[in-house]
Design an enzyme around this catalytic site. Structure first.
Site, PDB file in Angstrom:
ATOM      1  N   SER A 210       0.846  -1.197   0.000  1.00 59.06           N
ATOM      2  CA  SER A 210       0.000   0.000   0.000  1.00 59.06           C
ATOM      3  C   SER A 210       0.878   1.243   0.000  1.00 59.06           C
ATOM      4  O   SER A 210       2.074   1.150  -0.298  1.00 59.06           O
ATOM      5  CB  SER A 210      -0.938  -0.027   1.219  1.00 59.06           C
ATOM      6  OG  SER A 210      -1.930   0.966   1.083  1.00 59.06           O
ATOM      7  N   ASN A 211       0.328   2.368   0.297  1.00 60.42           N
ATOM      8  CA  ASN A 211       1.128   3.604   0.335  1.00 60.42           C
ATOM      9  C   ASN A 211       0.647   4.503   1.468  1.00 60.42           C
ATOM     10  O   ASN A 211      -0.277   4.158   2.197  1.00 60.42           O
ATOM     11  CB  ASN A 211       1.063   4.319  -1.018  1.00 60.42           C
ATOM     12  CG  ASN A 211      -0.359   4.671  -1.389  1.00 60.42           C
ATOM     13  OD1 ASN A 211      -1.023   5.447  -0.721  1.00 60.42           O
ATOM     14  ND2 ASN A 211      -0.858   4.053  -2.462  1.00 60.42           N
ATOM     15  N   ARG A 212       1.271   5.664   1.593  1.00 62.78           N
ATOM     16  CA  ARG A 212       1.052   6.514   2.763  1.00 62.78           C
ATOM     17  C   ARG A 212      -0.178   7.421   2.669  1.00 62.78           C
ATOM     18  O   ARG A 212      -0.397   8.246   3.545  1.00 62.78           O
ATOM     19  CB  ARG A 212       2.262   7.413   2.990  1.00 62.78           C
ATOM     20  CG  ARG A 212       3.506   6.661   3.362  1.00 62.78           C
ATOM     21  CD  ARG A 212       4.629   7.654   3.654  1.00 62.78           C
ATOM     22  NE  ARG A 212       5.863   6.972   3.967  1.00 62.78           N
ATOM     23  CZ  ARG A 212       6.129   6.404   5.138  1.00 62.78           C
ATOM     24  NH1 ARG A 212       5.243   6.447   6.108  1.00 62.78           N
ATOM     25  NH2 ARG A 212       7.275   5.794   5.335  1.00 62.78           N
ATOM     26  N   ALA A 277      -4.402   7.664  -4.278  1.00 67.95           N
ATOM     27  CA  ALA A 277      -3.054   7.202  -4.599  1.00 67.95           C
ATOM     28  C   ALA A 277      -3.199   5.730  -4.965  1.00 67.95           C
ATOM     29  O   ALA A 277      -3.105   4.844  -4.112  1.00 67.95           O
ATOM     30  CB  ALA A 277      -2.138   7.389  -3.404  1.00 67.95           C
TER      31      ALA A 277
END
Ligand code: CTP
Length: 409
Positions: A210-212, A277
């Site tokens: 995943s991402n931030r 995102a």
């Protein structure tokens, strides 16, 4: 003058400032516009003008000390808050602004401001030193970020006799802001689709890539559009923030799910704001079995996901408007310009996500707004809610420009 506030209940809070007498003038102007004005004085406000003045002007009872008749105020602040088309605090002292910002409720006007979902308008008036103090400025910024309209004070002679910034705006200007706030939103009935948050690409049943992204920017945009009358649906990856007020929500996990939900809704929406995102890769062959620990290095194969925004760019019909984001760590503007053209978006927000304090996970943002016609506007660092308002302003402007072109044809 046309009575543009006809039948509208306006709650007016007059607080402790030498400009309190102008609150009475404002009450008069709002009534001239057709409003049913319910004035309230804070305890400090009542030191400057009397309830009798406001009661005589408005023809309605004036609440001063909310603890006077508990049985009455308890019901009254809620019923007034619900009936109000707008709540106006003018003049707003530094003390009143701090209380509104903190959500304190020890004055009648503060309880109404907390209980209402109508637009709140605050017109500060104070000494220039108090106004420019970081405490006051932080409170004003916080209120602005929540969507409260702040009427900029004027420069002129202050109570001290000195000339400075902090004099209450002209009651006519405040009344005009009330009329504008009460008018139907500039996105009334416009269908807006927003993607927000990160996606999760499973590695196995318990692990994911995943991402931030926190979803804060997308949610702020959704809320701003809804507040301005849009019918908003948010297709959101997993986040830990509340559903934005007034929006429909479709929760998804993976890029593929997000794509499916967006493509299903895209043909019926007028504006797509792609703030998510989205993962650029998913894990090939992610199975139902948990990966087991081993002593050997483990390789996984990543396969590209579909670019949702680019696909919408290809399928875009006349009249649809696409807003994209570009999260970059280097060569911000060249990369952003490339994305604007490649994905056929009308408006692109470029962020340098390597800068500390803005972007991912933060409450603040800064960047550039790039338009398809080549125009570029720098957006200085500000709260994400204020940043969202600026982007929605640009969306409204683009939609308006198209309407104008269509009408001229
Ligand atoms: N986007 C999308 N679907 C994807 C990837 C990105 O809809 N699969 C959208 C994002 O929501 C954003 C824009 O495309 O509005 C740009 O995303 P960004 O991550 O900055 O760029 P990428 O196209 O993914 O390129 P790169 O990661 O190489 O910079």
């Amino acid at each position: 003058m046309t009575e543009r506030l006809d039948d509208k209940t306006i709650v007016l809070g007059v607080t402790g400032s030498i400009a309190a007498y102008k609150g009475a003038e404002l009450a008069r102007r709002l009534m001239d516009l057709g409003a049913d004005v319910h004035a309230t004085l804070t305890r400090a406000g009542a030191e400057f003008i009397t309830p009798l003045t406001l009661r005589t002007l408005t023809g309605n009872p004036v609440t001063v000390d909310m603890f006077e008749e508990p049985s009455e105020w308890q019901v009254k602040h809620v019923s007034l808050a619900e009936r109000a088309a707008a709540v106006v605090v003018a003049p707003a002292s530094a003390d009143a602004i701090a209380k509104l910002s903190l959500g304190l409720a020890d004055e009648f006007i503060c309880t109404v401001a907390l209980a209402t979902r109508a637009p709140v308008i605050v017109a500060p008036a104070m000494n220039d030193k108090m106004l420019s103090h970081p405490a006051t400025q932080e409170h004003l910024e916080r209120l602005r970020a929540r969507g409260v309209r702040i009427i900029e004070p004027e420069t002129g002679r202050l109570a001290s006799g000195a000339v400075g910034h902090g004099r209450l705006a002209d009651p006519q200007v405040i009344a005009a802001a009330v009329v504008e706030a009460v008018a139907p939103g500039d996105l009334e009935g416009v269908r807006v689709l927003v993607t927000a948050g990160p996606t999760r690409e499973p590695l196995d049943p318990v692990r994911f890539l995943s991402n931030r992204s926190s979803g804060k920017m997308g949610y702020a945009l959704a809320e701003a559009a809804a507040r301005r009358g849009a019918e908003v649906t948010v297709v959101s990856g997993p986040v830990s923030i509340p559903v934005p007020a007034g929006c429909r929500m479709k929760a998804v996990e993976t890029a593929a799910e997000m794509r499916r939900e967006v493509m299903r809704r895209f043909p019926r929406c007028r504006v797509l704001i792609a703030a998510a995102a989205v993962a650029d890769y998913s894990v090939a062959g992610a199975g139902k079995k948990k990966l087991k620990r081993g002593d050997e290095p483990l390789s996984v194969e990543l396969v590209p996901t579909k670019d949702i925004l680019a696909e919408c760019g290809d399928r875009k019909k006349a009249g649809q408007l696409l807003v994209g984001f570009a999260a970059e760590t280097e060569d911000l503007l060249p990369h952003a310009r490339e994305k604007l053209a490649a994905k056929k978006v009308d408006l692109l927000v470029a962020n340098d996500v390597s800068q500390p304090g803005i972007g991912f996970e933060s409450d603040r943002n800064a960047g550039y707004l790039l338009l398809a016609d080549g125009a570029e506007v720098e957006l200085p660092e500000m709260e994400k809610a204020a940043f969202a308002e600026r982007i929605i302003d640009a969306v409204v402007e683009r939609l308006g420009a198209r309407e104008g072109r269509r009408r001229r044809r």
